[in-house]
Write a protein that holds these residues in place. Structure first.
Motif, PDB file in Angstrom:
ATOM      1  N   GLN A 187       0.962  -1.185  -0.021  1.00  0.00           N
ATOM      2  CA  GLN A 187       0.022  -0.138  -0.077  1.00  0.00           C
ATOM      3  C   GLN A 187       0.969   1.319  -0.105  1.00  0.00           C
ATOM      4  O   GLN A 187       1.798   1.415   0.858  1.00  0.00           O
ATOM      5  CB  GLN A 187      -0.788  -0.039   1.132  1.00  0.00           C
ATOM      6  CG  GLN A 187      -2.067   1.160   1.148  1.00  0.00           C
ATOM      7  CD  GLN A 187      -2.970   1.263   2.643  1.00  0.00           C
ATOM      8  OE1 GLN A 187      -2.781   0.170   3.143  1.00  0.00           O
ATOM      9  NE2 GLN A 187      -3.663   1.989   2.481  1.00  0.00           N
ATOM     10  N   GLY A 188       0.470   2.273  -0.806  1.00  0.00           N
ATOM     11  CA  GLY A 188       1.155   3.596  -0.863  1.00  0.00           C
ATOM     12  C   GLY A 188       2.538   3.748  -1.565  1.00  0.00           C
ATOM     13  O   GLY A 188       3.143   4.528  -1.716  1.00  0.00           O
ATOM     14  N   VAL A 189       2.910   2.238  -2.046  1.00  0.00           N
ATOM     15  CA  VAL A 189       4.338   2.215  -2.850  1.00  0.00           C
ATOM     16  C   VAL A 189       3.911   1.521  -4.589  1.00  0.00           C
ATOM     17  O   VAL A 189       3.154   0.756  -4.653  1.00  0.00           O
ATOM     18  CB  VAL A 189       5.210   1.287  -2.134  1.00  0.00           C
ATOM     19  CG1 VAL A 189       6.450   1.082  -2.802  1.00  0.00           C
ATOM     20  CG2 VAL A 189       5.396   1.619  -0.611  1.00  0.00           C
ATOM     21  N   PRO A 190       4.592   2.290  -5.358  1.00  0.00           N
ATOM     22  CA  PRO A 190       4.362   2.016  -6.552  1.00  0.00           C
ATOM     23  C   PRO A 190       4.562   0.452  -6.847  1.00  0.00           C
ATOM     24  O   PRO A 190       5.661  -0.341  -6.110  1.00  0.00           O
ATOM     25  CB  PRO A 190       5.170   2.724  -7.346  1.00  0.00           C
ATOM     26  CG  PRO A 190       5.668   3.909  -6.594  1.00  0.00           C
ATOM     27  CD  PRO A 190       5.407   3.133  -5.294  1.00  0.00           C
ATOM     28  N   HIS A 191       4.251  -0.368  -7.734  1.00  0.00           N
ATOM     29  CA  HIS A 191       4.653  -1.680  -8.386  1.00  0.00           C
ATOM     30  C   HIS A 191       6.123  -1.663  -8.734  1.00  0.00           C
ATOM     31  O   HIS A 191       6.574  -0.672  -9.446  1.00  0.00           O
ATOM     32  CB  HIS A 191       3.822  -2.062  -9.410  1.00  0.00           C
ATOM     33  CG  HIS A 191       2.104  -2.134  -8.887  1.00  0.00           C
ATOM     34  ND1 HIS A 191       1.837  -2.169  -7.719  1.00  0.00           N
ATOM     35  CD2 HIS A 191       1.033  -2.003  -9.544  1.00  0.00           C
ATOM     36  CE1 HIS A 191       0.500  -2.243  -7.214  1.00  0.00           C
ATOM     37  NE2 HIS A 191       0.061  -2.213  -8.575  1.00  0.00           N
ATOM     38  N   HIS A 192       6.402  -2.820  -8.696  1.00  0.00           N
ATOM     39  CA  HIS A 192       7.689  -2.903  -9.164  1.00  0.00           C
ATOM     40  C   HIS A 192       7.754  -2.506 -10.865  1.00  0.00           C
ATOM     41  O   HIS A 192       8.854  -2.037 -11.174  1.00  0.00           O
ATOM     42  CB  HIS A 192       8.436  -4.605  -9.199  1.00  0.00           C
ATOM     43  CG  HIS A 192       9.487  -5.004  -9.858  1.00  0.00           C
ATOM     44  ND1 HIS A 192      10.779  -4.465  -9.789  1.00  0.00           N
ATOM     45  CD2 HIS A 192       9.488  -5.787 -10.904  1.00  0.00           C
ATOM     46  CE1 HIS A 192      11.477  -4.826 -10.582  1.00  0.00           C
ATOM     47  NE2 HIS A 192      10.820  -5.919 -11.305  1.00  0.00           N
ATOM     48  N   GLU A 193       6.767  -3.024 -11.650  1.00  0.00           N
ATOM     49  CA  GLU A 193       6.834  -2.782 -12.883  1.00  0.00           C
ATOM     50  C   GLU A 193       5.800  -1.627 -13.178  1.00  0.00           C
ATOM     51  O   GLU A 193       4.737  -1.717 -12.871  1.00  0.00           O
ATOM     52  CB  GLU A 193       6.518  -3.978 -13.810  1.00  0.00           C
ATOM     53  CG  GLU A 193       7.430  -4.996 -13.963  1.00  0.00           C
ATOM     54  CD  GLU A 193       7.124  -5.934 -15.193  1.00  0.00           C
ATOM     55  OE1 GLU A 193       6.187  -5.924 -15.472  1.00  0.00           O
ATOM     56  OE2 GLU A 193       7.973  -6.553 -15.593  1.00  0.00           O
ATOM     57  N   LEU A 194       6.299  -0.423 -13.646  1.00  0.00           N
ATOM     58  CA  LEU A 194       5.230   0.726 -13.716  1.00  0.00           C
ATOM     59  C   LEU A 194       5.377   1.046 -15.247  1.00  0.00           C
ATOM     60  O   LEU A 194       6.391   1.287 -15.795  1.00  0.00           O
ATOM     61  CB  LEU A 194       6.063   2.158 -13.113  1.00  0.00           C
ATOM     62  CG  LEU A 194       5.365   3.205 -13.232  1.00  0.00           C
ATOM     63  CD1 LEU A 194       3.949   3.081 -12.626  1.00  0.00           C
ATOM     64  CD2 LEU A 194       6.143   4.406 -12.564  1.00  0.00           C
ATOM     65  N   LYS A 195       4.275   0.557 -15.871  1.00  0.00           N
ATOM     66  CA  LYS A 195       4.075   0.768 -17.353  1.00  0.00           C
ATOM     67  C   LYS A 195       3.425   2.311 -17.532  1.00  0.00           C
ATOM     68  O   LYS A 195       2.177   2.417 -16.997  1.00  0.00           O
ATOM     69  CB  LYS A 195       3.338  -0.373 -17.974  1.00  0.00           C
ATOM     70  CG  LYS A 195       3.975  -1.629 -17.563  1.00  0.00           C
ATOM     71  CD  LYS A 195       2.980  -2.981 -18.195  1.00  0.00           C
ATOM     72  CE  LYS A 195       3.936  -4.014 -17.909  1.00  0.00           C
ATOM     73  NZ  LYS A 195       3.101  -5.227 -18.481  1.00  0.00           N
ATOM     74  N   LEU A 196       4.146   3.068 -18.389  1.00  0.00           N
ATOM     75  CA  LEU A 196       3.464   4.543 -18.579  1.00  0.00           C
ATOM     76  C   LEU A 196       3.726   4.759 -20.133  1.00  0.00           C
ATOM     77  O   LEU A 196       4.307   4.159 -20.874  1.00  0.00           O
ATOM     78  CB  LEU A 196       4.442   5.291 -18.128  1.00  0.00           C
ATOM     79  CG  LEU A 196       4.553   5.457 -16.543  1.00  0.00           C
ATOM     80  CD1 LEU A 196       5.453   6.391 -16.145  1.00  0.00           C
ATOM     81  CD2 LEU A 196       3.300   5.464 -15.813  1.00  0.00           C
ATOM     82  N   LYS A 197       2.746   5.441 -20.472  1.00  0.00           N
ATOM     83  CA  LYS A 197       2.640   6.138 -21.990  1.00  0.00           C
ATOM     84  C   LYS A 197       2.354   7.834 -22.095  1.00  0.00           C
ATOM     85  O   LYS A 197       2.115   8.084 -21.035  1.00  0.00           O
ATOM     86  CB  LYS A 197       1.310   5.557 -22.597  1.00  0.00           C
ATOM     87  CG  LYS A 197       1.600   3.922 -23.195  1.00  0.00           C
ATOM     88  CD  LYS A 197       0.197   3.513 -23.887  1.00  0.00           C
ATOM     89  CE  LYS A 197       0.304   2.206 -24.425  1.00  0.00           C
ATOM     90  NZ  LYS A 197      -0.855   1.832 -25.171  1.00  0.00           N
ATOM     91  N   VAL A 198       3.020   8.160 -22.952  1.00  0.00           N
ATOM     92  CA  VAL A 198       2.769   9.548 -23.404  1.00  0.00           C
ATOM     93  C   VAL A 198       1.291   9.874 -23.391  1.00  0.00           C
ATOM     94  O   VAL A 198       0.648   9.246 -24.186  1.00  0.00           O
ATOM     95  CB  VAL A 198       3.861  10.153 -24.453  1.00  0.00           C
ATOM     96  CG1 VAL A 198       3.351  11.536 -24.719  1.00  0.00           C
ATOM     97  CG2 VAL A 198       5.180   9.704 -24.347  1.00  0.00           C
ATOM     98  N   GLY A 199       0.746  10.984 -22.792  1.00  0.00           N
ATOM     99  CA  GLY A 199      -0.445  11.181 -22.536  1.00  0.00           C
ATOM    100  C   GLY A 199      -1.582  10.470 -21.675  1.00  0.00           C
ATOM    101  O   GLY A 199      -2.579  10.798 -21.384  1.00  0.00           O
ATOM    102  N   MET A 200      -0.854   9.727 -20.821  1.00  0.00           N
ATOM    103  CA  MET A 200      -1.409   9.032 -19.797  1.00  0.00           C
ATOM    104  C   MET A 200      -1.537  10.118 -18.319  1.00  0.00           C
ATOM    105  O   MET A 200      -0.597  10.508 -18.011  1.00  0.00           O
ATOM    106  CB  MET A 200      -0.675   7.658 -19.306  1.00  0.00           C
ATOM    107  CG  MET A 200      -1.307   6.900 -18.038  1.00  0.00           C
ATOM    108  SD  MET A 200      -0.364   5.606 -17.706  1.00  0.00           S
ATOM    109  CE  MET A 200      -0.813   4.465 -19.080  1.00  0.00           C
ATOM    110  N   PRO A 201      -2.718   9.931 -17.930  1.00  0.00           N
ATOM    111  CA  PRO A 201      -2.816  10.819 -16.537  1.00  0.00           C
ATOM    112  C   PRO A 201      -2.315   9.949 -15.462  1.00  0.00           C
ATOM    113  O   PRO A 201      -2.754   8.703 -15.360  1.00  0.00           O
ATOM    114  CB  PRO A 201      -4.268  11.144 -16.408  1.00  0.00           C
ATOM    115  CG  PRO A 201      -5.076   9.932 -17.156  1.00  0.00           C
ATOM    116  CD  PRO A 201      -4.038   9.476 -18.434  1.00  0.00           C
TER     117      PRO A 201
END
Length: 389
Positions: free
Chosen positions: A232-246
């Motif tokens: 809880q309160g900590v990001p996952h090991h794998e953070l998947k992001l894209k440009v334009g994502m909120p």
């Protein structure tokens, strides 16, 4: 030197935190004025803001009694507090627009307050001691029965293919749900609809050396196990992001620059060692900022050590948990309930995020429920005993 200390969302914090602040301020101020040792908060003026209808302190595996007893209204300091009650809603304003609109907003606010206090007519299912199931008015129902995520997303994010880069479009809407797993599932689905290449950032995890006296712990838990932990309160090991994502910020990085816990941004660039985002909420709307990786520690008591995770303090926020949505104001709120809420104030928090009754929609899976069109509203009424009506 401070003349005023402001503590926002005070009912969410454990009463021991306020007692610790009280003792600390007494000790600090006693250096200049010995009499301050006998004054509450060392004689400082402390303004505590918040709403007891919202989420109370989180006590892991705690009972209802544990949660209520941890509330600030149960501390000895509470008798020294003077309570001021706000009477006007700052989200759904009643005194604007036509007479019909004012009446509609007034009735909506009354319904919200009754929900928060647990005063709505409720029913009890089999073997339940307390009636907690309330009927949601038809005008706020998005869908009932089997919830198809595709339809929910189409209603909450209409014309997403054409508006996925529109800041106002993304700022004013979100899907709220009780569980982290459900929010993650929705965010992954929305990420699949967003055009562009996905970038995966993996964290660096280790055990905090000061959290254990047993050196075997460092070798007993392989890196793969540490990576698999979802805390809880900590990001996952794998953070998947894209440009334009909120995305939502999970830590206070620089309040002066508007980078506070709960701030929402839109990803504008994904670098190898830095993420660039554009702020879409708060006082710094429109500012572009750089988000670095930071080291975050867990406070989860389920594991016998403290995990140190170096990762970007971000989480996608097409959907967010109800607890994390506190403080947000949204024009369009979808309350997605494949399972009912499970804690005090959650339903009230979700419904009260909207700025207009027209922007609120409930999505309830009631196939296995006795009462159709109902959902659970959990309210610990005893927490209001020391408060004015």
């Amino acid at each position: 030197m401070a003349s005023l200390i402001i503590w926002d969302e005070a009912p969410m914090d454990n009463m021991f935190a306020f007692e610790a602040l009280d003792r600390t301020l007494r000790d600090v101020m006693a250096f200049q004025n010995p009499e301050a040792k006998w004054k509450i908060f060392g004689g400082k003026v402390v303004l505590l803001g918040g709403d007891f209808r919202q989420v109370l302190p989180i006590i892991p595996k705690g009972s209802r009694q544990d949660v209520v007893q941890a509330s600030i209204s149960r501390t000895s300091l509470w008798t020294e507090c003077k309570v001021y009650t706000l009477r006007k809603s700052m989200r759904v304003i009643e005194g604007e627009g036509s007479e019909q609109k004012q009446q509609r907003h007034r009735l909506f606010n009354e319904w919200l307050l009754a929900m928060g206090r647990g005063n709505l007519e409720a029913s009890a299912e089999d073997n339940e001691e307390e009636a907690t199931w309330i009927k949601i008015p038809e005008q706020y129902i998005g869908s009932l029965g089997e919830l198809e995520l595709k339809k929910v997303v189409a209603e909450m994010y209409p014309d997403f293919d054409f508006k996925h880069n529109d800041e106002n479009y993304l700022r004013e809407r979100a899907i709220l749900t009780p569980l982290n797993e459900t929010a993650d599932f929705i965010n992954n689905y929305m990420a699949g609809l967003l055009p562009g290449d996905e970038v995966t950032y993996r964290s660096c995890d280790e055990i905090c050396s000061s959290s254990t006296e047993c050196e075997d712990h460092f070798t007993s838990y392989p890196t793969e196990y540490l990576n698999s932990l979802v805390l809880q309160g900590v990001p996952h090991h794998e953070l998947k992001l894209k440009v334009g994502m909120p995305v939502m910020l999970l830590r206070n990085i620089s309040p002066v620059r508007g980078l506070c816990n709960g701030t929402r941004l839109i990803i504008s660039r994904l670098g190898q060692f830095i993420v660039e985002g554009k702020i879409i909420t708060g006082s710094k709307v429109g500012h572009k900022v750089m988000i670095p990786r930071i080291v975050m520690t867990s406070s989860d008591t389920k594991i016998p050590f403290v995990l140190k995770r170096r990762q970007y303090p971000l989480r996608p926020c097409y959907a967010m948990t109800i607890n994390k949505s506190q403080g947000q104001s949204l024009n369009h709120v979808g309350v997605y309930l494949p399972k009912p809420v499970f804690s005090h104030g959650q339903l009230y928090v979700a419904a009260s995020r909207t700025t207009s009754p027209e922007g609120l929609r409930f999505y309830i899976d009631d196939r296995e429920q006795v009462y159709k069109g109902h959902t659970r509203n959990i309210v610990y009424k005893e927490v209001f005993n020391n408060l004015p009506n």
